[in-house]
Enzyme design. Structure first.
Site, short mmCIF file in Angstrom:
data_model
loop_
_atom_site.label_atom_id
_atom_site.label_comp_id
_atom_site.label_asym_id
_atom_site.label_seq_id
_atom_site.Cartn_x
_atom_site.Cartn_y
_atom_site.Cartn_z
N LYS A 213 -4.16 9.24 -3.88
CA LYS A 213 -2.89 8.99 -3.42
C LYS A 213 -1.77 9.72 -3.19
O LYS A 213 -1.77 10.63 -4.28
CB LYS A 213 -2.66 7.46 -3.88
CG LYS A 213 -3.52 6.18 -3.32
CD LYS A 213 -3.09 5.88 -2.09
CE LYS A 213 -3.92 4.38 -1.76
NZ LYS A 213 -5.34 4.60 -1.54
N ARG A 248 -11.72 1.63 -6.52
CA ARG A 248 -12.09 1.99 -5.18
C ARG A 248 -11.86 3.80 -5.32
O ARG A 248 -10.78 3.94 -5.23
CB ARG A 248 -11.24 1.43 -3.98
CG ARG A 248 -11.61 1.91 -2.68
CD ARG A 248 -10.81 1.13 -1.69
NE ARG A 248 -11.01 1.59 -0.39
CZ ARG A 248 -10.24 2.76 0.23
NH1 ARG A 248 -9.32 3.05 -0.51
NH2 ARG A 248 -10.50 2.81 1.33
#
Length: 274
Positions: A213, A248
């Site tokens: 991210k 995830r």
């Protein structure tokens, strides 16, 4: 402490931020999914449309075209499947294929879908995102503002889903990460440190998706998503320690190994203190 269930990411897309185009061909996606399962993933999370800030829209028909052969092949091998889509037509298609999880970055805002969700048996990943609808956007919010919005969102959305006949025990919370929270990295850090509070406040399991991210690049100064492997693993281990029930990830092998080492260290510490 139980280890989290690992969702392995397989992007059947042209423009995912870290691997767009690599698995657009069904054969490549299927082979990658098998490798991800072999590495340690318990669930394959299939996404046929990228949700990053620079992604292009993909029609429901195209998402279904990309998903159909991959779901068929993986289901035939007994692999648990999660489908990541916010389009109701795609979600209904996925429900009809008997998937184990349905993952919506909008958190299932459409009440017209609720009868279909209520009639299904899969778990539902209800994700919070500051943009509400659509893909991630660059929004600058403070960490405290994001934390307040997350609680307000889950208060309202969980109540709506339950009113729609969807059993609460089927729900999994995803507070969002990166640009789904704010362009400020502090917002993601605030949410990670508060995972235990989130679980206590709502009494539901939590999924965390920090893999590659943007906030990790902001913190480390790395130029690309593919350079954030170590930062991703550090954040994932922290999420596990904070009680994340599902993680995830693009690299389940590294995370599975790290979790085994953490478990061995805890066992040894317990032995020495007995």
């Amino acid at each position: 402490m139980p280890s989290p269930c690992l969702f392995g990411i397989v992007n059947i897309t042209e423009d995912s931020f870290s691997d767009g185009g690599r698995y657009l061909d069904p054969a490549a996606a299927i082979a990658h999914a098998r490798a991800v399962v072999a590495a340690g993933a318990e669930v394959i999370d299939l996404g046929a449309a990228a949700s990053n800030v620079d992604a292009q829209p993909v029609s429901a028909a195209e998402e279904i075209r990309r998903l159909d052969p991959v779901i068929a092949a993986l289901a035939a091998e007994g692999i648990q499947i999660s489908v990541d889509s916010f389009l109701p037509e795609v979600q209904r298609f996925a429900l009809g294929r008997g998937i184990a999880f349905l993952n919506d970055i909008q958190g299932f805002p459409d009440p017209s879908l609720y009868p279909d969700l209520a009639a299904a048996s899969c778990r539902l990943v209800v994700m919070h995102a500051v943009q509400g609808r659509g893909r991630a956007q660059r929004v600058e919010l403070t960490a405290d503002a994001v934390w307040d919005r997350i609680h307000h969102f889950f208060d309202e959305r969980l109540a709506a889903l339950e009113r729609g006949g969807i059993a609460r025990e089927r729900l999994i919370l995803d507070p969002g990460m990166g640009f789904f929270l704010s362009s400020r990295p502090e917002a993601s850090l605030r949410v990670l440190t508060g995972l235990g509070c989130l679980k206590r406040d709502f009494g539901l399991p939590v999924l965390v998706s920090v893999s590659r991210k943007s906030f990790l690049r902001a913190i480390t100064g790395r130029a690309s998503a593919l350079e954030t492997g170590a930062a991703t693993l550090a954040a994932e281990i922290y999420a596990a320690e904070m009680g994340a029930d599902y993680i995830r990830t693009h690299d389940p092998g590294a995370l599975a190994d790290a979790l085994k080492v953490m478990a061995a260290l805890r066992a040894e510490a317990a032995r020495l203190s007995a």
